[in-house]
Design an enzyme around this catalytic site. Structure first.
Site, mmCIF file in Angstrom:
data_model
loop_
_atom_site.group_PDB
_atom_site.id
_atom_site.type_symbol
_atom_site.label_atom_id
_atom_site.label_comp_id
_atom_site.label_asym_id
_atom_site.label_seq_id
_atom_site.Cartn_x
_atom_site.Cartn_y
_atom_site.Cartn_z
ATOM 1 N N ASP A 61 -5.794 -0.061 8.139
ATOM 2 C CA ASP A 61 -5.218 1.288 7.953
ATOM 3 C C ASP A 61 -4.690 1.753 7.357
ATOM 4 O O ASP A 61 -3.515 1.304 7.404
ATOM 5 C CB ASP A 61 -4.699 2.229 9.553
ATOM 6 C CG ASP A 61 -4.413 3.757 9.701
ATOM 7 O OD1 ASP A 61 -4.432 4.283 9.072
ATOM 8 O OD2 ASP A 61 -4.100 4.032 10.942
ATOM 9 N N ASN A 94 -7.175 2.577 -3.119
ATOM 10 C CA ASN A 94 -8.120 3.566 -3.172
ATOM 11 C C ASN A 94 -7.393 4.450 -2.655
ATOM 12 O O ASN A 94 -8.080 5.770 -1.869
ATOM 13 C CB ASN A 94 -9.561 3.130 -3.543
ATOM 14 C CG ASN A 94 -10.831 4.374 -3.248
ATOM 15 O OD1 ASN A 94 -11.073 5.152 -4.148
ATOM 16 N ND2 ASN A 94 -10.716 4.114 -1.908
ATOM 17 N N TYR A 157 -0.207 17.270 -1.612
ATOM 18 C CA TYR A 157 -1.299 16.078 -2.155
ATOM 19 C C TYR A 157 -0.808 15.139 -3.755
ATOM 20 O O TYR A 157 -0.390 14.035 -4.236
ATOM 21 C CB TYR A 157 -2.674 15.985 -2.433
ATOM 22 C CG TYR A 157 -3.501 15.325 -2.787
ATOM 23 C CD1 TYR A 157 -3.699 14.166 -1.785
ATOM 24 C CD2 TYR A 157 -4.203 15.676 -3.925
ATOM 25 C CE1 TYR A 157 -4.955 13.390 -2.584
ATOM 26 C CE2 TYR A 157 -4.767 14.483 -4.568
ATOM 27 C CZ TYR A 157 -5.296 13.503 -3.559
ATOM 28 O OH TYR A 157 -6.226 12.344 -4.439
ATOM 29 N N LYS A 161 0.481 12.090 -5.607
ATOM 30 C CA LYS A 161 -0.123 10.987 -6.655
ATOM 31 C C LYS A 161 0.877 10.918 -7.646
ATOM 32 O O LYS A 161 0.838 9.958 -8.297
ATOM 33 C CB LYS A 161 -1.711 12.125 -6.612
ATOM 34 C CG LYS A 161 -2.641 11.573 -6.146
ATOM 35 C CD LYS A 161 -2.520 10.007 -5.706
ATOM 36 C CE LYS A 161 -3.849 10.351 -4.347
ATOM 37 N NZ LYS A 161 -4.175 8.741 -4.513
#
Length: 252
Positions: A61, A94, A157, A161
């Site tokens: 996790d 990833n 988000y 990134k």
């Protein structure tokens, strides 16, 4: 890459699965992680083995940084059992998820969940595993077109990134003396289960979004997997600290 070994987080589906299969086709063994859907992960491992490479599956996790020390111990056992070694050559960060975060309608829990996986998880998992990455190895962090192109309610988000892309540049400096290269691969729109599979499952959305690329279409998971594989390989041996966008020329 005949003797290389890669660890891919979130390797049971989507871009992670495509990367695992591309690496196997290029001669790499694979350890892939999953958070749920163990049968998917085992299926990918079987596909890697069918390509003539070794594979192992571990649960992880990436949103639970407190679990990383135990994960490393599990990884050490797998490496000893299946490969008779203590290191990996490549790490592919990833695993992740996306949540829309429109300003004025977003909860702290939603942002915290994104931070835990997209930033904290990437940072502390890499920190935990760096001693197990062989000198001369490579790390690829997955980013997103959305870190460059503002489009829709993906602000949190996309910002995270962008933060991962910054980590990439700093880590390239820190790990350079060990010959470890660190790069970012930033996919454009891909028809996967990202954000609930809205591109995968909606013909109109695929057509509309694909028109934003100069090549006039969405990308495929296999195209991302092949680029990640190339960046990890010696073919990119003098490339580090870079952001490599794979988006079909989306809004250049």
């Amino acid at each position: 890459m005949s003797s290389s070994l890669a660890l891919i987080t979130g390797g049971n589906r989507g871009l992670g699965r495509a990367t695992a299969l591309a690496l196997a086709a290029d001669g790499s063994d694979v350890v892939l992680t999953y958070r749920s859907h163990v049968r998917e992960a085992e299926t990918v491992a079987d596909e890697v083995r069918a390509a003539g490479r070794k594979a192992a599956v571990l649960r992880l996790d990436t949103g639970d940084a407190d679990s990383f020390a135990a994960f490393e111990k599990d990884l050490a056992g797998v490496l000893e059992q299946h490969w008779d070694r203590t290191t990996i050559d490549h790490l592919v960060n990833n695993a992740g998820h996306a949540v829309i975060t429109p300003l004025g309608e977003t909860s702290r829990e939603e942002v915290k969940g994104l931070v835990d996986v997209q930033f904290t998880g990437v940072y502390f998992l890499t920190q935990q595993l760096v001693p197990r990455i062989a000198d001369g190895g490579a790390i690829v962090n997955l980013s997103s077109l959305l870190a460059r192109v503002a489009d829709g309610p993906w602000s949190a988000y996309a910002a995270l990134k962008s933060a991962v892309e910054t980590l990439t540049r700093y880590w390239a400096i820190e790990l350079g003396p060990r010959g470890i290269r660190v790069n970012t691969v930033a996919p454009g729109p891909i028809a996967t289960d990202f954000a609930g599979g809205f591109l995968r499952d909606n013909d109109d959305a695929r057509e509309q979004v694909g028109q934003g690329a100069v090549l006039g279409r969405l990308g495929t998971p296999e195209e991302i997997g092949s680029v990640v594989t190339a960046v990890l390989s010696g073919r990119f041996g003098w490339v580090t600290g870079q952001r490599i966008e794979v988006s079909g020329g989306f809004r250049p």
